[in-house]
Write a protein that holds these residues in place. Structure first.
Motif, PDB file in Angstrom:
ATOM      1  N   VAL A 117       0.864  -1.176   0.000  1.00 54.19           N
ATOM      2  CA  VAL A 117       0.000   0.000   0.000  1.00 54.19           C
ATOM      3  C   VAL A 117       0.900   1.226   0.000  1.00 54.19           C
ATOM      4  O   VAL A 117       2.076   1.150   0.359  1.00 54.19           O
ATOM      5  N   TYR A 118       0.350   2.360  -0.408  1.00 49.58           N
ATOM      6  CA  TYR A 118       1.165   3.570  -0.544  1.00 49.58           C
ATOM      7  C   TYR A 118       0.685   4.650   0.405  1.00 49.58           C
ATOM      8  O   TYR A 118      -0.513   4.789   0.660  1.00 49.58           O
ATOM      9  N   SER A 119       1.645   5.414   0.909  1.00 43.70           N
ATOM     10  CA  SER A 119       1.332   6.499   1.841  1.00 43.70           C
ATOM     11  C   SER A 119       2.321   7.638   1.638  1.00 43.70           C
ATOM     12  O   SER A 119       3.146   7.612   0.720  1.00 43.70           O
ATOM     13  N   GLU A 168      -9.577  11.256   9.097  1.00 47.96           N
ATOM     14  CA  GLU A 168      -9.823   9.874   9.504  1.00 47.96           C
ATOM     15  C   GLU A 168      -8.921   8.869   8.795  1.00 47.96           C
ATOM     16  O   GLU A 168      -9.354   7.797   8.381  1.00 47.96           O
ATOM     17  N   GLY A 169      -7.664   9.194   8.650  1.00 43.52           N
ATOM     18  CA  GLY A 169      -6.719   8.237   8.096  1.00 43.52           C
ATOM     19  C   GLY A 169      -6.670   8.153   6.590  1.00 43.52           C
ATOM     20  O   GLY A 169      -6.025   7.266   6.031  1.00 43.52           O
ATOM     21  N   SER A 170      -7.333   9.052   5.885  1.00 39.78           N
ATOM     22  CA  SER A 170      -7.275   9.066   4.425  1.00 39.78           C
ATOM     23  C   SER A 170      -5.880   9.484   3.964  1.00 39.78           C
ATOM     24  O   SER A 170      -5.070   9.984   4.750  1.00 39.78           O
ATOM     25  N   LEU A 171      -5.600   9.310   2.674  1.00 39.91           N
ATOM     26  CA  LEU A 171      -4.282   9.658   2.150  1.00 39.91           C
ATOM     27  C   LEU A 171      -3.911  11.126   2.390  1.00 39.91           C
ATOM     28  O   LEU A 171      -2.791  11.403   2.846  1.00 39.91           O
ATOM     29  N   PRO A 172      -4.786  12.106   2.090  1.00 39.62           N
ATOM     30  CA  PRO A 172      -4.406  13.484   2.384  1.00 39.62           C
ATOM     31  C   PRO A 172      -4.062  13.699   3.859  1.00 39.62           C
ATOM     32  O   PRO A 172      -3.123  14.434   4.189  1.00 39.62           O
ATOM     33  N   HIS A 173      -4.793  13.024   4.742  1.00 37.33           N
ATOM     34  CA  HIS A 173      -4.518  13.147   6.175  1.00 37.33           C
ATOM     35  C   HIS A 173      -3.138  12.587   6.509  1.00 37.33           C
ATOM     36  O   HIS A 173      -2.449  13.099   7.403  1.00 37.33           O
ATOM     37  N   ILE A 179       3.011  12.112  12.144  1.00 33.05           N
ATOM     38  CA  ILE A 179       3.225  10.707  12.492  1.00 33.05           C
ATOM     39  C   ILE A 179       3.460   9.866  11.243  1.00 33.05           C
ATOM     40  O   ILE A 179       4.294   8.948  11.231  1.00 33.05           O
ATOM     41  N   THR A 180       2.733  10.177  10.167  1.00 35.75           N
ATOM     42  CA  THR A 180       2.832   9.387   8.941  1.00 35.75           C
ATOM     43  C   THR A 180       3.609  10.090   7.828  1.00 35.75           C
ATOM     44  O   THR A 180       3.962   9.451   6.840  1.00 35.75           O
ATOM     45  N   ASN A 181       3.858  11.375   7.964  1.00 35.09           N
ATOM     46  CA  ASN A 181       4.631  12.101   6.955  1.00 35.09           C
ATOM     47  C   ASN A 181       6.046  12.330   7.473  1.00 35.09           C
ATOM     48  O   ASN A 181       6.306  13.260   8.234  1.00 35.09           O
ATOM     49  N   LEU A 182       6.950  11.464   7.051  1.00 33.09           N
ATOM     50  CA  LEU A 182       8.359  11.543   7.461  1.00 33.09           C
ATOM     51  C   LEU A 182       9.246  11.937   6.293  1.00 33.09           C
ATOM     52  O   LEU A 182      10.463  11.763   6.327  1.00 33.09           O
ATOM     53  N   ARG A 183       8.642  12.517   5.259  1.00 32.14           N
ATOM     54  CA  ARG A 183       9.369  12.874   4.041  1.00 32.14           C
ATOM     55  C   ARG A 183      10.359  14.008   4.288  1.00 32.14           C
ATOM     56  O   ARG A 183      10.249  14.758   5.280  1.00 32.14           O
ATOM     57  N   ARG A 184      11.257  14.192   3.313  1.00 26.79           N
ATOM     58  CA  ARG A 184      12.228  15.274   3.386  1.00 26.79           C
ATOM     59  C   ARG A 184      12.203  16.139   2.126  1.00 26.79           C
ATOM     60  O   ARG A 184      13.093  16.959   1.925  1.00 26.79           O
ATOM     61  N   ASP A 185      11.201  15.937   1.287  1.00 30.33           N
ATOM     62  CA  ASP A 185      11.115  16.734   0.063  1.00 30.33           C
ATOM     63  C   ASP A 185      10.061  17.828   0.228  1.00 30.33           C
ATOM     64  O   ASP A 185       9.690  18.184   1.348  1.00 30.33           O
TER      65      ASP A 185
END
Length: 203
Positions: A117-119, A168-173, A179-185
């Motif tokens: 799955v993708y996040s 509620e846990g959707s992709l935009p959220h 907690i779920t966005n650990l990106r660096r871009d």
């Protein structure tokens, strides 16, 4: 009780017979492939008959990859469009404005081949029995394109508005949460609280 709830109003250039809006909880009445069933049509016709001014149709998947539960409505398949045209007709019969909620489950989606799955980020989650892969820029572009195509299909089938599910846990959220966005871009949480993905969906 506020009497203004039951007086006509306008939203942009759309007229509503009152200010009462029916919320979009899942009915679980769609077919296995996401198409509108007769039970789903009856459900929304009955809901529209209660006199609401606007009716938001439940979280509808914009792609096969974004479906998060069985019997979830879906608008990415051309074969489903006829059912949605009938759905909006039944809602309008009672004077309600039909709006559709577009949805992508991200990491909460039903795992596809290979259990991926993708996040917003690649991570591990104790409650998700699948590989959670970070959306690369090309995957983000494709997902936004899926939203755009779903919005066009919704318009062509008679919906008057789009409601983006971003909670509620959707992709935009998942992009909006540290907690779920650990990106660096550019899509990272540090940049505008991770709102770039949602901004690009809107624009």
């Amino acid at each position: 009780m506020n009497p203004s709830l039951f007086t006509p109003t306008t939203l942009q250039n759309r007229e509503l017979k009152n200010c009462v809006i029916a919320a979009p909880p899942p009915s679980l009445l769609a077919a296995a492939d996401g198409r509108a069933t007769s039970e789903l049509l009856d459900y929304y016709q009955n809901l529209a008959s209660t006199g609401v001014g606007m009716l938001i149709v439940e979280a509808t998947a914009v792609s096969a990859e974004g479906r998060a539960w069985p019997n979830q409505t879906a608008i990415f398949d051309h074969d489903s469009l006829n059912g949605f045209s009938r759905l909006t007709e039944k809602i309008r019969l009672h004077g309600a404005l039909p709006v559709i909620q577009l949805y992508h489950g991200g990491m909460n989606s039903i795992p596809g081949p290979g259990h991926t799955v993708y996040s917003a980020s690649s991570m591990r989650h104790s409650k998700i029995n699948a590989v959670i892969a970070e959306m690369k820029p090309d995957k983000i572009d494709k997902t936004i394109s899926d939203y755009v195509q779903a919005a066009k299909s919704a318009w062509n089938t008679g919906f008057s508005g789009i409601h983006l599910q971003a909670a509620e846990g959707s992709l935009p959220h998942q992009f909006l949460s540290p907690i779920t966005n650990l990106r660096r871009d550019d899509y990272c949480f540090a940049e505008n609280s991770g709102a770039l993905f949602l901004q690009e969906l809107i624009t």
